[in-house]
Design an enzyme around this catalytic site. Structure first.
Site, mmCIF file in Angstrom:
data_model
loop_
_atom_site.group_PDB
_atom_site.id
_atom_site.type_symbol
_atom_site.label_atom_id
_atom_site.label_comp_id
_atom_site.label_asym_id
_atom_site.label_seq_id
_atom_site.Cartn_x
_atom_site.Cartn_y
_atom_site.Cartn_z
ATOM 1 N N GLU A 81 0.840 -1.189 0.000
ATOM 2 C CA GLU A 81 0.000 0.000 0.000
ATOM 3 C C GLU A 81 0.880 1.245 0.000
ATOM 4 O O GLU A 81 2.048 1.212 0.385
ATOM 5 C CB GLU A 81 -0.921 0.000 1.226
ATOM 6 N N HIS A 114 -2.666 13.654 -22.184
ATOM 7 C CA HIS A 114 -2.470 12.737 -23.306
ATOM 8 C C HIS A 114 -2.903 13.347 -24.638
ATOM 9 O O HIS A 114 -2.468 12.900 -25.698
ATOM 10 C CB HIS A 114 -3.206 11.409 -23.065
ATOM 11 N N ASP A 126 -12.718 18.441 -15.803
ATOM 12 C CA ASP A 126 -12.191 17.204 -16.365
ATOM 13 C C ASP A 126 -11.603 17.396 -17.759
ATOM 14 O O ASP A 126 -10.642 16.717 -18.128
ATOM 15 C CB ASP A 126 -13.309 16.160 -16.416
ATOM 16 N N HIS A 172 -7.382 19.732 -21.521
ATOM 17 C CA HIS A 172 -7.366 19.431 -22.957
ATOM 18 C C HIS A 172 -7.722 20.642 -23.816
ATOM 19 O O HIS A 172 -6.986 21.007 -24.739
ATOM 20 C CB HIS A 172 -8.350 18.302 -23.271
#
Length: 554
Positions: free
Chosen positions: A151, A246, A303, A308
């Site tokens: 962990e 990405h 988000d 982006h």
């Protein structure tokens, strides 16, 4: 045992001090040939550079091959690792871009051994890899796959990780070069970074590198972004922090730079004198799936828009850099983000909504409020649209419209530069009744390419003009398929090439843009519903109509 699975690699010895496994290379002649071929490729590359000392080592005519290193992947059981990261690592190996000694260490809360992680990797590669499966490539790659259970709060697990990495250095010649990929929820970023500091894994011996890779979101507002940066910068220098967006690894996104700065055709009209407005869209046809715990409280704007879409805006709006090195690109992107201005009336120049029940792909789907795990008092949006302007000489007065949403009509991401109409049309009204604006559209996904829309005469004896499109598609113009974004980005991390990774300053400027909008929305209650399978709430269309414009039909 399945043919070609991790248990049939043909290797003789997985022996590691303490009873766990490292690879002793004792494979078949086929394996030896594969290793020799990879070494030969690297030697050819080095020889080519040495033969011409004036050639830039990053010459794109030569393959960029990573040097010896270990990639430690935290969060190996998640969808990102299984669907993107592990397949991308195999694809890099399949393209000859990883050295024979490359090693991959998985870290997760599982009572696994090395072969269990190897099996997970094998299954992910078989299901999601872009390039064809080759047994000899898998054999070589699987020799360097290891697993460390534990962990993130377990000091003993990180002590074991440090010992494992040292042993891998000795047996596989990785030279103390480590990359740490944090594919984990943001709340665990500080924990993992502090463990790397405590075990002295964040700093290597002289000549070795240590780099940390952080997945978005980089905080949830400006304050948390500052806090996250303070934690990472106290352990890693900024040059060793790689923030993954990405979208910046996608070929079509990078092609925005080539389109603008490699061609004299577009740059002279890429300004307020000719451009009417710009639309940047990321539409998804899926809902939140099983991500309620992450998505609720985050929403569409945090988000997608904060990272982006604002990065796409920066690439479209930036001035030409002096070169494509990281500092030059970042400097120009930061200038654009710093010049972004919010509209004075956020109620009239933004829109938000959340999907309600409807139909998607011929199937009935539930609304966001009915998704499992969504609290009844949620005010999180699944659709967001905003209007921005860039206060500089090039773009003054040109609106940039950004929109994103889930459960929309179809999946598509594009950048549309819409040009002004011709100042004088020597045609009758009937000749040009359906003539619209010229537009240049960069399709990011799917069907990657570029479309130019312009007016053309319809065949016949009359002078009738109609909109037509001229299309460039990656799949038709180039013989090879485009690499996945994570292939490019992972290789850049291992090589230490940072141009495609946002700097902390870019992150902070993006939050400065979005925070006031989020604060305004928080006071507006529940977002407006829109039917699943539609193109968003009515308020988004009304926002455009106030400016005498419409959203593009996708």
């Amino acid at each position: 045992m399945t043919e070609g699975s991790p248990g049939t690699t043909g290797t003789a010895g997985k022996t590691r001090a303490g009873g766990t496994a490292v690879t002793a290379v004792t494979g078949s002649a086929e394996e030896s040939a594969s290793v020799a071929a990879s070494v030969a490729t690297t030697a050819i590359t080095e020889a080519a550079v040495a033969a011409n000392p004036l050639r830039d080592p990053r010459d794109k005519r030569l393959p960029r091959v990573a040097g010896p290193c270990v990639l430690v992947l935290f969060g190996v059981t998640g969808d990102l690792a299984r669907k993107k990261l592990l397949p991308a690592i195999y694809d890099l190996a399949n393209r000859g871009l990883l050295p024979p000694g490359f090693s991959l260490v998985g870290f997760a809360r599982r009572e696994w051994r090395d072969q269990d992680f190897a099996q997970l990797t094998y299954d992910a590669v078989k299901q999601h890899a872009r390039t064809p499966f080759r047994e000899e490539v898998w054999k070589q790659l699987s020799e360097g796959i290891f697993f460390c259970p534990g962990e993130f709060t377990d000091d003993g697990a990180f002590d074991a990780l440090a010992m494992m990495l040292k042993e891998i250095d000795e047996t596989r010649g990785t030279g103390g070069n480590y990359g740490f990929y944090l594919s984990v929820p943001p709340k665990f970023f500080p924990v993992v970074v502090q463990q790397l500091k405590r075990t002295d894994l964040a700093h290597g011996p002289e000549g070795a590198w240590r780099r940390v890779v952080i997945e978005k979101p980089f905080g949830h507002d400006l304050k948390s972004a500052h806090e996250l940066n303070a934690i990472t910068s106290a352990v890693f220098p900024e040059s060793s922090v790689f923030r993954i967006d990405h979208y910046l690894g996608k070929e079509t996104v990078q092609n925005i730079l080539a389109l603008r700065f490699a061609n004299n055709l577009f740059e002279p009209i890429w300004n307020r004198g000719y451009v009417d407005h710009v639309q940047i869209t990321m539409a998804e046809d899926i809902g939140i799936g099983g991500r309620a715990g992450y998505y609720d409280g985050i929403g569409a704007a945090r988000d997608v828009i904060q990272n982006h879409l604002l990065q796409l805006l920066a690439l479209v709006g930036m001035e030409d850099p002096t070169s494509f090195d990281a500092d030059s690109l970042r400097r120009e992107k930061e200038k654009v983000l710093k010049a972004v201005q919010l509209p004075q009336d956020l109620a009239r120049s933004t829109a938000r909504g959340r999907y309600a029940t409807g139909w998607q792909g011929g199937q009935p789907v539930v609304g966001y409020a009915q998704e499992e795990g969504i609290p009844s008092d949620s005010i999180t949006e699944t659709y967001a649209a905003i209007k921005l302007e860039i206060a500089n000489r090039r773009w003054a007065g040109v609106p940039f419209y950004l929109r994103t949403g889930k459960r929309l009509g179809r999946r598509v991401t594009e950048v549309a530069v819409v040009f002004q109409k011709a100042p004088h049309l020597p045609f009758s009204k009937d000749d040009t009744e359906i003539l619209g604006h010229n537009a240049l559209v960069v399709r990011v996904q799917p069907d990657e390419g570029i479309t130019v829309r312009f007016g053309s005469k319809v065949p016949g004896t009359a002078m009738e003009v109609r909109d037509v499109s001229m299309d460039f598609a990656y799949g038709e113009s180039f013989m090879e398929s485009s690499p996945e974004a994570y292939e490019r980005l992972l290789l850049d991390v291992m090589i230490g090439d940072p141009p495609l990774f946002p700097h902390q300053r870019e992150v902070e400027l993006s939050w400065k843009i979005l925070d006031p909008i989020e604060e305004f929305w928080a006071s507006q209650g529940v977002p407006e519903d829109y039917p699943a399978g539609s193109w968003g709430p009515a308020s988004a269309d009304e926002m455009m109509a106030r400016d005498g414009r419409v959203w593009r039909r996708l």
